[in-house]
Scaffold this active site. Structure first.
Site, PDB file in Angstrom:
ATOM      1  N   CYS A 112       0.936  -1.219  -0.109  1.00 35.38           N
ATOM      2  CA  CYS A 112       0.040  -0.070  -0.121  1.00 35.38           C
ATOM      3  C   CYS A 112       0.893   1.273   0.030  1.00 35.38           C
ATOM      4  O   CYS A 112       0.239   2.177  -0.209  1.00 35.38           O
ATOM      5  CB  CYS A 112      -0.772   0.022   1.265  1.00 35.38           C
ATOM      6  SG  CYS A 112      -1.727  -1.340   1.317  1.00 35.38           S
ATOM      7  N   HIS A 256      -3.363   7.102   3.522  1.00 41.63           N
ATOM      8  CA  HIS A 256      -3.753   5.645   2.999  1.00 41.63           C
ATOM      9  C   HIS A 256      -5.023   5.560   3.625  1.00 41.63           C
ATOM     10  O   HIS A 256      -5.297   5.500   4.922  1.00 41.63           O
ATOM     11  CB  HIS A 256      -2.816   4.699   3.275  1.00 41.63           C
ATOM     12  CG  HIS A 256      -3.252   3.203   2.927  1.00 41.63           C
ATOM     13  ND1 HIS A 256      -3.917   2.949   1.451  1.00 41.63           N
ATOM     14  CD2 HIS A 256      -3.102   2.031   3.685  1.00 41.63           C
ATOM     15  CE1 HIS A 256      -4.364   1.725   1.432  1.00 41.63           C
ATOM     16  NE2 HIS A 256      -3.692   1.070   2.511  1.00 41.63           N
ATOM     17  N   ASN A 286     -10.116   0.144   0.790  1.00 40.64           N
ATOM     18  CA  ASN A 286      -9.016   0.070   0.713  1.00 40.64           C
ATOM     19  C   ASN A 286      -8.187  -0.473  -0.569  1.00 40.64           C
ATOM     20  O   ASN A 286      -8.342  -1.384  -1.031  1.00 40.64           O
ATOM     21  CB  ASN A 286      -8.105  -0.824   1.982  1.00 40.64           C
ATOM     22  CG  ASN A 286      -6.733  -0.920   1.755  1.00 40.64           C
ATOM     23  OD1 ASN A 286      -6.208  -0.551   1.032  1.00 40.64           O
ATOM     24  ND2 ASN A 286      -6.131  -1.506   2.948  1.00 40.64           N
TER      25      ASN A 286
HETATM   26  N1  ACO Z   1     -18.287  -8.433  10.344  1.00 40.09           N
HETATM   27  C1  ACO Z   1     -18.640  -8.770  11.540  1.00 40.09           C
HETATM   28  N2  ACO Z   1     -17.664  -9.283  12.481  1.00 40.09           N
HETATM   29  C2  ACO Z   1     -16.343  -9.240  12.245  1.00 40.09           C
HETATM   30  C3  ACO Z   1     -16.114  -8.874  10.677  1.00 40.09           C
HETATM   31  C4  ACO Z   1     -17.160  -8.471   9.986  1.00 40.09           C
HETATM   32  N3  ACO Z   1     -16.735  -8.090   8.513  1.00 40.09           N
HETATM   33  N4  ACO Z   1     -14.663  -8.996  10.856  1.00 40.09           N
HETATM   34  C5  ACO Z   1     -14.355  -9.530  12.141  1.00 40.09           C
HETATM   35  N5  ACO Z   1     -15.403  -9.700  12.826  1.00 40.09           N
HETATM   36  C6  ACO Z   1     -15.420  -9.946  14.360  1.00 40.09           C
HETATM   37  C7  ACO Z   1     -14.158 -10.676  14.702  1.00 40.09           C
HETATM   38  O1  ACO Z   1     -14.376 -12.154  14.358  1.00 40.09           O
HETATM   39  C8  ACO Z   1     -14.425 -10.662  16.263  1.00 40.09           C
HETATM   40  O2  ACO Z   1     -15.113 -11.380  16.698  1.00 40.09           O
HETATM   41  P1  ACO Z   1     -14.806 -12.031  18.140  1.00 40.09           P
HETATM   42  O3  ACO Z   1     -14.518 -10.929  19.223  1.00 40.09           O
HETATM   43  O4  ACO Z   1     -16.165 -12.906  18.472  1.00 40.09           O
HETATM   44  O5  ACO Z   1     -13.549 -12.666  18.020  1.00 40.09           O
HETATM   45  C9  ACO Z   1     -14.653  -9.139  16.449  1.00 40.09           C
HETATM   46  O6  ACO Z   1     -15.247  -8.811  14.791  1.00 40.09           O
HETATM   47  C10 ACO Z   1     -13.573  -7.968  16.584  1.00 40.09           C
HETATM   48  O7  ACO Z   1     -12.478  -8.357  15.565  1.00 40.09           O
HETATM   49  P2  ACO Z   1     -11.295  -7.623  15.515  1.00 40.09           P
HETATM   50  O8  ACO Z   1     -10.452  -8.004  14.502  1.00 40.09           O
HETATM   51  O9  ACO Z   1     -10.895  -7.239  16.857  1.00 40.09           O
HETATM   52  O10 ACO Z   1     -11.741  -6.123  15.113  1.00 40.09           O
HETATM   53  P3  ACO Z   1     -11.119  -4.844  14.848  1.00 40.09           P
HETATM   54  O11 ACO Z   1     -11.872  -3.874  15.637  1.00 40.09           O
HETATM   55  O12 ACO Z   1      -9.624  -4.923  14.942  1.00 40.09           O
HETATM   56  O13 ACO Z   1     -11.252  -4.453  13.168  1.00 40.09           O
HETATM   57  C11 ACO Z   1     -10.147  -4.336  11.292  1.00 40.09           C
HETATM   58  C12 ACO Z   1     -10.701  -5.395  12.319  1.00 40.09           C
HETATM   59  C13 ACO Z   1     -11.360  -3.833  10.564  1.00 40.09           C
HETATM   60  C14 ACO Z   1      -9.699  -5.276  10.193  1.00 40.09           C
HETATM   61  C15 ACO Z   1      -9.058  -3.423  11.764  1.00 40.09           C
HETATM   62  O14 ACO Z   1      -8.414  -4.356  12.744  1.00 40.09           O
HETATM   63  C16 ACO Z   1      -8.208  -2.859  10.856  1.00 40.09           C
HETATM   64  O15 ACO Z   1      -8.613  -2.244  10.169  1.00 40.09           O
HETATM   65  N6  ACO Z   1      -6.839  -3.233  10.707  1.00 40.09           N
HETATM   66  C17 ACO Z   1      -5.895  -2.720   9.679  1.00 40.09           C
HETATM   67  C18 ACO Z   1      -6.286  -3.226   8.591  1.00 40.09           C
HETATM   68  C19 ACO Z   1      -5.480  -2.796   7.278  1.00 40.09           C
HETATM   69  O16 ACO Z   1      -5.218  -1.643   7.443  1.00 40.09           O
HETATM   70  N7  ACO Z   1      -4.717  -3.350   6.676  1.00 40.09           N
HETATM   71  C20 ACO Z   1      -4.019  -2.952   5.575  1.00 40.09           C
HETATM   72  C21 ACO Z   1      -4.030  -3.982   4.529  1.00 40.09           C
HETATM   73  S1  ACO Z   1      -3.439  -3.263   3.058  1.00 40.09           S
HETATM   74  C22 ACO Z   1      -2.960  -4.563   2.004  1.00 40.09           C
HETATM   75  O17 ACO Z   1      -1.816  -4.647   2.057  1.00 40.09           O
HETATM   76  C23 ACO Z   1      -3.821  -4.671   0.899  1.00 40.09           C
END
Ligand code: ACO
Length: 329
Positions: A112, A256, A286
């Site tokens: 990214c 980003h 994203n």
């Molecule tokens: N819908 C409903 N529930 C969900 C979903 C969904 N789509 N996804 C995860 N959950 C659940 C999980 O299973 C978890 O449930 P549990 O508590 O029963 O285990 C709960 O929601 C909380 O999950 P977390 O992972 O703790 O949620 P978080 O608040 O951290 O949000 C997220 C997750 C959005 C992925 C966040 O961590 C994030 O944005 N991280 C950075 C991601 C990023 O920017 N990545 C860059 C990628 S770039 C690339 O290289 C392409």
């Protein structure tokens, strides 16, 4: 003399995938996606639409704004984690589609952060008496092909799209715009927290890797979240300090577009006001290497930037990689 951006362009595929549609594909909800990420919809490229096709549209728009013909371009860098093919480079394929036959072309992969790495690379290649005078820098992704549409942890996050800028050498002292400072970083010990495991030389594709869904994005979201906020805020502070610019002097922070909570946390850490932090991830999700440059193009085309404004671009991605670039418009 320095380098400045003389044209921007972007392209978003027609197909819109809404949160409501995702509710029918995996166990998720519109409320969860909006409250945890800020994303409402994303664009999905057509099956026969490759990154070079999207890049070509974004590049054509950027060239038109700059008033530069494809044959005047002498350097093309394409940043992407979803190239058309392993080889040749997407930049070479794009050169042929654009008829930019005088350009030296290569791809650059920094996930990214790829667009910021490419800007810095072009800035260095075009410095001083170099023969590179006009460059096209592109961030483009078709992340829908790397997305596991059965994994709710990741499939709600990503989208497809392309953005492009034309870079030219500054012509005179009165020309104030340009790239002022840049800071890039990598920490390879975090390679495993955000990756596509299979399909490369370490794990070539087999029936087994396909059955195990190892060709899709896997991510430890919370770990990435924390590292992203710290890495982007530090890189931003570093470039501001090196250019002696205060956060309150920045017209737009263009981060980003991965998660609204990450964006807000970075803005807060820098002490910036919310109205100076640009957000468009509600519409695109994203788009990895394309995200910052699509955002930049939207700002430019909606006349939200004036000559002399400071723009602070920042990104993070798999690697981990991160960076910040300070521009004067
Ligand atoms: N819908 C409903 N529930 C969900 C979903 C969904 N789509 N996804 C995860 N959950 C659940 C999980 O299973 C978890 O449930 P549990 O508590 O029963 O285990 C709960 O929601 C909380 O999950 P977390 O992972 O703790 O949620 P978080 O608040 O951290 O949000 C997220 C997750 C959005 C992925 C966040 O961590 C994030 O944005 N991280 C950075 C991601 C990023 O920017 N990545 C860059 C990628 S770039 C690339 O290289 C392409």
């Amino acid at each position: 003399m320095g380098i400045k951006i003389t044209g921007t362009g972007s392209y978003a595929p027609e197909r819109i995938l809404t949160n409501a549609e995702l509710e029918k594909m995996v166990e998720t909800s519109n409320d969860w996606i909006i409250s945890r990420t800020g994303i409402r919809e994303r664009r999905i490229a057509a099956p026969n639409e490759a990154c070079s096709d999207m890049a070509c549209k974004a590049a054509t728009n950027a060239l038109a704004m700059a008033g530069v013909a494809p044959k005047e371009i002498d350097l093309i860098i394409v940043a992407s984690v979803t190239p058309d093919k392993h080889f040749p480079s997407t930049a070479a394929i794009l050169q042929s589609k654009l008829d930019a036959s005088n350009a030296t072309c290569f791809d650059l992969q920094a996930a990214c952060t790829g667009f910021l790495y490419s800007l810095e690379c072009a800035n260095a290649l075009m410095a001083n008496e170099s023969n590179y005078r006009k460059a096209l820098i592109i961030g483009v992704e078709k992340l829908s092909v790397l997305t596991d549409w059965q994994d709710r942890n990741t499939c709600v996050l990503f989208g497809d799209g392309a953005g492009a800028v034309v870079l030219e050498k500054r012509t005179g002292k009165k020309d104030i715009g340009g790239i002022l400072a840049s800071k890039l970083g990598t920490d390879g010990k975090y390679c495993d927290i955000l990756q596509v495991e299979a399909g490369g030389s370490s794990m070539p594709a087999t029936h087994e890797t396909i059955d195990k869904r190892q060709h899709f994005i896997r991510m430890e979201g919370q770990e990435v979240f924390k590292l992203a906020v710290n890495a982007m805020s530090k890189a931003c502070r570093d470039v501001l300090e090196s250019a002696s610019i205060r956060p309150e002097d920045v017209r737009w922070l263009i981060p980003h577009q991965a998660n609204l909570r990450i964006i807000k946390a970075v803005g807060t850490k820098l002490g910036m006001r919310e109205e100076n932090v640009f957000v468009n991830l509600d519409k695109y999700g994203n788009t990895s290497a394309a995200s910052v440059v699509i955002a930049l193009d939207e700002i430019v085309r909606s006349s939200k930037v004036e000559r002399g404004d400071y723009l602070l671009l920042t990104a993070f991605g798999s690697g981990l990689t991160w960076g910040a670039t300070l521009l004067r418009w």
